[in-house]
Design a protein around this motif. Structure first.
Motif, short mmCIF file in Angstrom:
data_model
loop_
_atom_site.label_atom_id
_atom_site.label_comp_id
_atom_site.label_asym_id
_atom_site.label_seq_id
_atom_site.Cartn_x
_atom_site.Cartn_y
_atom_site.Cartn_z
N GLN A 121 -55.33 -6.88 -8.34
CA GLN A 121 -54.24 -7.73 -7.87
C GLN A 121 -53.14 -7.71 -8.92
O GLN A 121 -53.35 -8.13 -10.06
N LEU A 122 -51.97 -7.22 -8.56
CA LEU A 122 -50.83 -7.15 -9.46
C LEU A 122 -49.99 -8.41 -9.33
O LEU A 122 -49.83 -8.96 -8.24
N ARG A 123 -49.41 -8.84 -10.46
CA ARG A 123 -48.50 -9.99 -10.49
C ARG A 123 -47.25 -9.59 -11.25
O ARG A 123 -47.35 -8.99 -12.33
N GLY A 124 -46.08 -9.92 -10.72
CA GLY A 124 -44.88 -9.53 -11.42
C GLY A 124 -43.63 -10.20 -10.90
O GLY A 124 -43.68 -11.21 -10.20
N MET A 125 -42.49 -9.61 -11.24
CA MET A 125 -41.18 -10.17 -10.93
C MET A 125 -40.29 -9.13 -10.26
O MET A 125 -40.41 -7.93 -10.51
N SER A 126 -39.38 -9.64 -9.44
CA SER A 126 -38.33 -8.81 -8.86
C SER A 126 -37.03 -9.06 -9.59
O SER A 126 -36.71 -10.20 -9.96
#
Length: 355
Positions: A75-80
Motif C-alpha cells: 500500500q503506497l501513501r503519498g502526495m499530489s
C-alpha cells in the motif's frame, strides 16, 4: 531499450544515493545524513536506509491490489502536486527532499493540467518539465504517477490526440523504469462509462508500445467517483471492465463532501476490481473549507484494510485549506517539520509518516 546518456547519468546517481542514504526513527534522511524533526531541527543517524522503490521494486497488480517483486502486497501513501502551470515553484530540491525524507512519502503524483493554461499551451515545455520531475522523484527512490490532469472539458476523448502524443513520449523515455504509474484521465465527467472506457482502450496500447507492464490508472465516471457523484454506482465499471493487464481504477473523494454513500461504494468496488485513490482531501470537494478528519480517518482505515494505495491533494502553498503549506512558503521554505504547515498539512504528514 538502450538508455540515452541523460538516463544513464540518472541511474548512476541512483546507485550513489542508495549507497549513502541513511534513516532516522522519524523518516528517511537526505544523502547527507541530516534529517529535520517536527521543529525543523536537523538530526543525524547512521542506520542504512532503503527507499520505497528499492525496497519493493517493480509493482504489479495482483488481484485487487498491488504486489511487489516478492509477491507481497503493498500500500503506497503519498502526495499530489498542484497544477504544474501554477505551482511549479513549490517543486524544488528542498521541497522534494522534504517530501521524500521528512514526510517519508512512497509516491508523488505529478499533476499536469491539459487546459487551464496547461499542456495545450506548450506541449514541448510541459513534457520536458514532466521528464525532469520524473527524474527528480526517481532519484529520491520514490514511485511517481504521471497525471494527465484533464478536467474541463470532462470528455477525455477531447484530448485523445494530445494524450497519445504525450504518453508515447513519456513511456518511450521512462518505460523501462520500475517506478512509473500512468494516470491517463484525471476526472472524466459529463460522459458515460462506455465513452470513457473507449478512451482507455485507445490510450493503453500507446503506452504498451514502450512499457509492457507499467501500471496504468484509469479514470472512472463522474469525476472519478465510480459514477457515485452522478447517481449511479460502481457496478457499471465492475460489469464492463477494460480488458487489459496491470490496470487499476481510480477513485477521488473529499471527506467533508463525500459521505458513507461514497465510502461504501469504494469498499464494495475494492472487493471486485483493483482500486487506487489518486486524489483525496480532508475538506470539501473544492479542496477548500473546513476539515473533516473523522471522516477522512474512516477512509484511511478502509484503505488500509483493503490495501488501497492513496495520494493526498495537494503539496503546494495555495490559499485553500487543502494545500498543505501556508501561503508564501514556496519557493523558499522551509518545507521540513510542521512550522509552515496548515492544519490539514500537519494531519496528512502524520498519516504518511505513520505508514
Amino acid at each position: 531499450m538502450a538508455l540515452p546518456p541523460r538516463r544513464k547519468r540518472l541511474f548512476g546517481l541512483l546507485a550513489v544515493l542508495a549507497a549513502v542514504a541513511v534513516i532516522t526513527p522519524l523518516g528517511i534522511s537526505a544523502a547527507s545524513g541530516d534529517h529535520a524533526d517536527d521543529t525543523g531541527t536537523e538530526t543525524a543517524d547512521d542506520t542504512a536506509a532503503v527507499t520505497p522503490a528499492a525496497e519493493h521494486g517493480k509493482l504489479l497488480v495482483c488481484g485487487t491490489t498491488l504486489c511487489d517483486e516478492s509477491g507481497n502486497e503493498v500500500q503506497l501513501r503519498g502526495m499530489s502536486t498542484h497544477g504544474l502551470q501554477w505551482y511549479s515553484q513549490c517543486l524544488n530540491d528542498a521541497s522534494l527532499d522534504a517530501l521524500a525524507y521528512d514526510w517519508g512519502a512512497d509516491i508523488v503524483r505529478l499533476s499536469m493540467y491539459i487546459q487551464e493554461d496547461g499542456y495545450e499551451t506548450d506541449p514541448e515545455g510541459f513534457t520536458q518539465r514532466m521528464h525532469d520531475l520524473i527524474d527528480e522523484v526517481t532519484a529520491r527512490g520514490q514511485y511517481v504517477i504521471v497525471d494527465w490532469h484533464m478536467l474541463d472539458p470532462g470528455d477525455p476523448t477531447y484530448n485523445l490526440e494530445r494524450a497519445e502524443t504525450f504518453f508515447a513520449e513519456i513511456a518511450a523515455e521512462h518505460g523501462d523504469q520500475d517506478n512509473i504509474f500512468y494516470e491517463v484521465a484525471n476526472e472524466p465527467s459529463g460522459v458515460e462509462w462506455p465513452t470513457i472506457k473507449a478512451y482507455h482502450e485507445a490510450i493503453i496500447p500507446v503506452i504498451r508500445q514502450y512499457d509492457d507492464d507499467g501500471v496504468i490508472l484509469l479514470g472512472t465516471p463522474d469525476w472519478s467517483s465510480l459514477g457515485l457523484s452522478g447517481g449511479s454506482d460502481e457496478q457499471e465499471v465492475i460489469n464492463d471492465q477494460v480488458d487489459a493487464e496491470n490496470i487499476m481504477y481510480t477513485f477521488h473523494f473529499y471527506a467533508a463532501s463525500h459521505d458513507e454513500w461514497y465510502l461504501d461504494g469504494l469498499a464494495r468496488a475494492a472487493d471486485e476490481i483493483p482500486m487506487f485513490v489518486t486524489e483525496f482531501g480532508t475538506q470539501e470537494y473544492t479542496g477548500d473549507g473546513p476539515n473533516d478528519f473523522a471522516m477522512t480517518q474512516r477512509y484511511l482505515d478502509l484503505m488500509a484494510d483493503k490495501g488501497i494505495s492513496w495520494v493526498n491533494w495537494n503539496y503546494s502553498d495555495d490559499e485553500r485549506s487543502g494545500a498543505v503549506f501556508e501561503p508564501g512558503t514556496c519557493p523558499g521554505g522551509p518545507f521540513t517539520g510542521t512550522g509552515n504547515l496548515k492544519e490539514a498539512g500537519v494531519w496528512i504528514r502524520d498519516a504518511i509518516r505513520a505508514g
